[in-house]
Design a protein around this motif. Structure first.
Motif, mmCIF file in Angstrom:
data_model
loop_
_atom_site.group_PDB
_atom_site.id
_atom_site.type_symbol
_atom_site.label_atom_id
_atom_site.label_comp_id
_atom_site.label_asym_id
_atom_site.label_seq_id
_atom_site.Cartn_x
_atom_site.Cartn_y
_atom_site.Cartn_z
ATOM 1 N N GLU A 6 -18.063 53.116 58.371
ATOM 2 C CA GLU A 6 -18.063 54.483 58.591
ATOM 3 C C GLU A 6 -16.936 54.653 59.911
ATOM 4 N N ARG A 7 -16.313 55.792 59.577
ATOM 5 C CA ARG A 7 -15.386 56.449 60.537
ATOM 6 C C ARG A 7 -15.439 57.806 60.649
ATOM 7 N N PRO A 8 -15.365 58.497 61.665
ATOM 8 C CA PRO A 8 -15.461 59.998 61.608
ATOM 9 C C PRO A 8 -14.776 60.780 60.551
ATOM 10 N N GLU A 9 -13.902 60.237 59.719
ATOM 11 C CA GLU A 9 -13.322 60.959 58.609
ATOM 12 C C GLU A 9 -14.188 60.364 57.394
ATOM 13 N N LEU A 10 -14.838 59.376 57.424
ATOM 14 C CA LEU A 10 -15.358 58.961 55.943
ATOM 15 C C LEU A 10 -16.457 57.884 56.302
ATOM 16 N N MET A 11 -17.385 57.899 55.227
ATOM 17 C CA MET A 11 -18.476 57.108 55.527
ATOM 18 C C MET A 11 -18.836 56.314 54.122
ATOM 19 N N VAL A 12 -19.471 55.312 53.966
ATOM 20 C CA VAL A 12 -19.836 54.429 52.691
ATOM 21 C C VAL A 12 -21.083 54.113 52.778
ATOM 22 N N VAL A 13 -22.118 54.495 51.791
ATOM 23 C CA VAL A 13 -23.251 54.093 52.068
ATOM 24 C C VAL A 13 -23.974 53.819 50.620
ATOM 25 N N ALA A 14 -24.873 52.609 50.936
ATOM 26 C CA ALA A 14 -25.646 52.134 49.619
ATOM 27 C C ALA A 14 -27.081 52.719 49.419
ATOM 28 N N HIS A 57 -31.026 68.135 47.246
ATOM 29 C CA HIS A 57 -30.484 68.788 48.411
ATOM 30 C C HIS A 57 -29.027 69.193 48.150
ATOM 31 N N ASN A 58 -28.307 69.566 49.503
ATOM 32 C CA ASN A 58 -27.007 69.825 49.422
ATOM 33 C C ASN A 58 -26.684 69.526 50.938
ATOM 34 N N HIS A 59 -25.369 69.425 51.287
ATOM 35 C CA HIS A 59 -24.973 69.104 52.328
ATOM 36 C C HIS A 59 -23.469 69.846 52.379
ATOM 37 N N PRO A 60 -22.671 69.664 53.638
ATOM 38 C CA PRO A 60 -21.157 70.234 53.582
ATOM 39 C C PRO A 60 -20.337 69.410 53.326
ATOM 40 N N HIS A 61 -20.870 68.198 53.040
ATOM 41 C CA HIS A 61 -19.987 67.157 52.791
ATOM 42 C C HIS A 61 -19.392 66.979 51.553
ATOM 43 N N VAL A 62 -18.083 66.624 51.244
ATOM 44 C CA VAL A 62 -17.672 66.019 49.873
ATOM 45 C C VAL A 62 -18.199 64.704 49.688
ATOM 46 N N GLN A 63 -18.944 64.397 48.433
ATOM 47 C CA GLN A 63 -19.518 63.223 48.026
ATOM 48 C C GLN A 63 -19.000 62.861 46.797
ATOM 49 N N SER A 64 -18.732 61.186 46.853
ATOM 50 C CA SER A 64 -18.271 60.375 45.735
ATOM 51 C C SER A 64 -19.563 59.844 45.539
ATOM 52 N N THR A 65 -19.936 59.651 44.043
ATOM 53 C CA THR A 65 -20.941 58.536 43.998
ATOM 54 C C THR A 65 -20.329 57.532 42.747
ATOM 55 N N ASP A 122 -19.824 54.291 36.226
ATOM 56 C CA ASP A 122 -19.482 55.558 36.185
ATOM 57 C C ASP A 122 -19.310 56.159 37.788
ATOM 58 N N SER A 123 -18.497 57.310 37.708
ATOM 59 C CA SER A 123 -18.347 57.907 39.237
ATOM 60 C C SER A 123 -18.172 59.072 38.881
ATOM 61 N N PHE A 124 -18.373 59.961 40.052
ATOM 62 C CA PHE A 124 -18.189 61.412 40.208
ATOM 63 C C PHE A 124 -18.102 61.707 41.431
ATOM 64 N N VAL A 125 -17.580 63.303 41.467
ATOM 65 C CA VAL A 125 -17.486 63.763 42.774
ATOM 66 C C VAL A 125 -18.449 65.136 42.866
ATOM 67 N N ILE A 126 -18.857 65.155 44.101
ATOM 68 C CA ILE A 126 -20.162 66.229 44.341
ATOM 69 C C ILE A 126 -19.351 67.299 45.374
ATOM 70 N N PRO A 127 -18.961 68.544 44.860
ATOM 71 C CA PRO A 127 -18.440 69.345 45.959
ATOM 72 C C PRO A 127 -19.485 69.692 47.101
ATOM 73 N N PRO A 128 -18.895 70.136 48.271
ATOM 74 C CA PRO A 128 -19.520 70.679 49.338
ATOM 75 C C PRO A 128 -20.585 71.498 48.854
#
Length: 103
Positions: free
Chosen positions: A20-28, A41-49, A71-77
């Motif tokens: 993690e950094r303030p601009e980006l976080m990677v989570v398993a 759920h929802n959140h204000p962050h852009v998320q890629s999975t 597979d991968s995709f992006v979830i908008p805020p």
């Protein structure tokens, strides 16, 4: 190995911040049983999975899709999203900016 702890997030589901950094976080997110849920759920962050392993049914707003390894995709805020595990596996999610609630 990540210095961050493994945190239970539901029955047969855990998360671990990988970097993690303030601009980006990677989570398993690890799902250890069929039927385990990533609650909607929802959140204000852009998320890629990215699906590292396993199979999942994702709910993205009104859309439903099944995804598997590679597979991968992006979830908008603010889009409501969640998933059901069809085969145990791991999702790698990136958030921008960082999810401070995960620290």
């Amino acid at each position: 190995m990540s210095a961050f702890p493994i945190v239970p997030t539901g029955e047969n589901v855990s998360r671990q911040v990988l970097s993690e950094r303030p601009e980006l976080m990677v989570v398993a997110f690890r799902f250890t049983a069929e039927g385990a849920e990533g609650a909607k759920h929802n959140h204000p962050h852009v998320q890629s999975t990215y699906v590292e392993s396993g199979r999942f049914r994702f709910f993205l707003g009104e859309e439903e899709r099944e995804v598997g390894p590679g597979d991968s995709f992006v979830i908008p805020p603010n889009q409501i999203h969640g998933c059901i595990c069809l085969e145990p596996g791991t999702l790698i999610d990136c958030f921008t900016p960082r999810r401070d609630d995960f620290l």
